[in-house]
Design an enzyme around this catalytic site. Sequence first.
Site, short mmCIF file in Angstrom:
data_model
loop_
_atom_site.label_atom_id
_atom_site.label_comp_id
_atom_site.label_asym_id
_atom_site.label_seq_id
_atom_site.Cartn_x
_atom_site.Cartn_y
_atom_site.Cartn_z
N SER A 111 -2.02 -5.28 -3.66
CA SER A 111 -2.35 -3.90 -3.97
C SER A 111 -1.59 -3.34 -5.17
O SER A 111 -1.71 -3.86 -6.26
CB SER A 111 -2.12 -3.06 -2.73
OG SER A 111 -2.79 -1.85 -2.83
N HIS A 112 -0.78 -2.31 -4.95
CA HIS A 112 -0.09 -1.63 -6.05
C HIS A 112 1.21 -2.32 -6.43
O HIS A 112 1.92 -1.85 -7.31
CB HIS A 112 0.20 -0.19 -5.65
CG HIS A 112 1.06 -0.11 -4.43
ND1 HIS A 112 0.59 -0.39 -3.18
CD2 HIS A 112 2.37 0.17 -4.30
CE1 HIS A 112 1.58 -0.27 -2.32
NE2 HIS A 112 2.68 0.07 -2.95
N LYS A 124 -5.08 -8.96 2.63
CA LYS A 124 -5.57 -7.93 3.54
C LYS A 124 -6.70 -8.54 4.35
O LYS A 124 -7.62 -9.13 3.78
CB LYS A 124 -6.10 -6.73 2.76
CG LYS A 124 -5.00 -5.89 2.09
CD LYS A 124 -5.58 -4.70 1.33
CE LYS A 124 -4.46 -3.84 0.74
NZ LYS A 124 -4.99 -2.69 -0.05
N ASP A 275 -5.18 1.42 -8.81
CA ASP A 275 -4.13 0.42 -8.59
C ASP A 275 -4.71 -1.00 -8.65
O ASP A 275 -5.89 -1.19 -8.98
CB ASP A 275 -3.39 0.66 -7.27
CG ASP A 275 -4.22 0.28 -6.06
OD1 ASP A 275 -5.45 0.34 -6.15
OD2 ASP A 275 -3.63 -0.09 -5.02
N ASP A 277 -5.83 -3.29 -6.59
CA ASP A 277 -7.05 -3.66 -5.87
C ASP A 277 -8.06 -2.54 -5.80
O ASP A 277 -9.05 -2.63 -5.06
CB ASP A 277 -6.70 -4.18 -4.46
CG ASP A 277 -6.03 -3.13 -3.60
OD1 ASP A 277 -5.34 -2.25 -4.15
OD2 ASP A 277 -6.17 -3.19 -2.36
N ASP A 279 -8.07 0.62 -4.69
CA ASP A 279 -8.25 1.63 -3.64
C ASP A 279 -7.46 2.92 -3.89
O ASP A 279 -7.70 3.92 -3.24
CB ASP A 279 -7.95 1.05 -2.24
CG ASP A 279 -6.59 0.40 -2.12
OD1 ASP A 279 -5.86 0.35 -3.13
OD2 ASP A 279 -6.25 -0.08 -1.01
N ARG A 280 -6.53 2.90 -4.86
CA ARG A 280 -5.77 4.13 -5.14
C ARG A 280 -6.30 4.81 -6.40
O ARG A 280 -6.87 4.16 -7.27
CB ARG A 280 -4.30 3.80 -5.38
CG ARG A 280 -3.62 3.24 -4.17
CD ARG A 280 -2.14 3.08 -4.45
NE ARG A 280 -1.47 2.61 -3.25
CZ ARG A 280 -0.20 2.82 -2.97
NH1 ARG A 280 0.56 3.46 -3.84
NH2 ARG A 280 0.32 2.38 -1.85
N LYS A 374 -9.68 3.24 1.41
CA LYS A 374 -9.63 4.26 0.37
C LYS A 374 -10.33 3.71 -0.87
O LYS A 374 -10.47 2.50 -1.02
CB LYS A 374 -8.19 4.69 0.09
CG LYS A 374 -7.20 3.56 -0.19
CD LYS A 374 -5.78 4.13 -0.20
CE LYS A 374 -4.74 3.09 -0.55
NZ LYS A 374 -4.16 2.42 0.62
C1 VG1 Z 1 2.21 2.46 1.17
C2 VG1 Z 1 1.76 3.90 1.19
C3 VG1 Z 1 0.65 4.07 2.20
C4 VG1 Z 1 -0.50 3.11 1.88
C5 VG1 Z 1 0.02 1.69 1.79
C6 VG1 Z 1 -1.04 0.71 1.35
O1 VG1 Z 1 2.72 2.10 2.44
O2 VG1 Z 1 2.83 4.76 1.48
O3 VG1 Z 1 0.22 5.41 2.21
O4 VG1 Z 1 -1.49 3.17 2.88
O5 VG1 Z 1 1.10 1.63 0.85
O6 VG1 Z 1 -1.60 1.07 0.11
P1 VG1 Z 1 4.29 2.11 2.80
O7 VG1 Z 1 4.37 1.61 4.21
O8 VG1 Z 1 4.98 1.26 1.81
O9 VG1 Z 1 4.73 3.54 2.67
V1 VG1 Z 1 -2.36 -0.10 -0.83
O10 VG1 Z 1 -3.04 0.63 -2.11
O11 VG1 Z 1 -1.05 -1.10 -1.02
O12 VG1 Z 1 -3.41 -0.83 0.20
CO CO Z 2 -4.23 -0.72 -3.19
#
Ligand code: VG1
Ligand code: CO
Length: 538
Positions: A111-112, A124, A275, A277, A279-280, A374
């Site tokens: 992801s990010h 995922k 981001d 993947d 979704d952000r 998302k």
């Molecule tokens: C973080 C964010 C959370 C989000 C998750 C996955 O998790 O705070 O809001 O759902 O990343 O996002 P954490 O547990 O590190 O706070 V993504 O775009 O990585 O699927």
């Molecule tokens: Co993501």
Amino acid sequence: MIDTIKTTPYMDQKMGTAGLRKKSKVVLQPNYFENFIQSIFNVISPQGKTYVIGGDGRFYNDIAIQKLIKMAAANGVKKLIVGQNGYLSTPASSNMILKNHTDGGFVLTASHNPGGENGDFGIKFATSTGGQCSAQVSERIFNETQNISEYKIMNSADVDLSQIGSQKLLDMEIEVVDPIKDYVKLMEGIFDFPAIRKLFAEGFTMRFDAMNAVTGPYAIEIFENVLGAAKGSVLNSTPKPDFGGLHPDPNLVYAKELVDIMYSDDAPDFGAANDGDGDRNMILGKKFFVTPSDSLAILTDNYAYIPAYKNGIFGVAKSMATSTAVARVAARHNIGYYEVPTGWKYFVNLMDSRRITFCGEESFGTGSSHIREKDGIWAILFWLNIIASSKKSVEEITMEHWKKYGRSYYLRFDFDGIKTDVANDLMKNLENKLPSLTGKTYGEFKIKLAEVFTYHDPVDNSSTSNGMRILTEDGSRIVFRLSGTSSSGATLRVYLEKLEHEKLREDPVAMVEGLLKIAFEVAEIRERTGKQKADIIT
Ligand code: VG1
Ligand code: CO
């Protein structure tokens, strides 16, 4: 030929907030990836089933996807639907699972988090809901990883994923698809594309930063080709294994190139980023930033502009840490309102049971029940649709919103790279203190409630505790959580929120300063972590 390979367990394959996320070097260990995939297969009995697979293009995507395909064939999967070249955004994957009624899907992404050999890799896993598997299923998969002794894999040449069409591996069908086509269709069915096309035709300008990750090709097709934004509106549009060195997290710190453009004197009308993947999302106007919490509230308040939602929406949900801005909108529109733990999987039951239509998180995540993840591009199109229909700028829309509902000044402070036991002790100590905090006064703030947040899912009756919150008499909040996506050590997240009805144009950092002082004091952040200030503020 199917090989059965002997293996020994790795003890650290627990999924976090969103799947399994590890340093690439960890995933490169012998059989690490295979163990995890086989453990999933052992739990879900994949024989005769169909799955969607793809990844965000990061380092190891190409190798891992071949392993996944060969393991799927060896484990009796009937069919795989694969994004061309092995690429798939998380929202596109969720759409394909739902549209094709498949049994689930795999997105190879961290992801990010940064990519590359020294970055992160992740997986995922989604079920037939189109959303990531529940905490209960991930617990069963984790237990399986602890005892795994062998896995099955085809001993065969790599599959060509560059051509659209069907092929066979053993008895398994592999259908390589263009993931963008279906996704564009989905978006066209939700938003007023003619209105947005007209907006661009009249000279509206935008920049979208794909951050060298998976959404570049989707964005070029949708914004430039279909909607007519000027060529070159999409920046960093070619997915790269290391994201060109970028940290593909769309916020004011990491999407610096876009932020500099949007804060320059000849800024375009609209700016956005996704981001790794897809979704952000981050939303910007000319020299103007919209917090994700405000974005969720503004989209909800303006749902009637959008063709797919204009006849009414079910309720709305946010993660607990997200600001309360959307709660005030839900109250005024008299729709259902829910607060869930951090992580998109907690929204899935609420969407499936038609309790909610929209949901969002402070971490640059917004979405609706069109899929079960998302969706970065969806959020951007929602904004473009509001702008096209209301003829107002990002700043005007947001200012009007604050005048109507008040402004929740909101910031998240991340303390990275803390030793795991130090972070756990800090949280335990704070938890023990909570009862004594209620009723206490710190400067201008009187604490109304200090508690561990526990969510009761109204659909499956499960309970989940995640983080702690301190609520004050004036509607301010301090939230503490440990991250569930960091790939090494622990990250403490402190979320601060202060509601204002009059002072609408202040500096957010100054507005939450008093709350930050309380957070440092009650959690003993300096004393326990040695950190004088946060590493990242978003
Ligand atoms: C973080 C964010 C959370 C989000 C998750 C996955 O998790 O705070 O809001 O759902 O990343 O996002 P954490 O547990 O590190 O706070 V993504 O775009 O990585 O699927
Ligand atoms: Co993501």
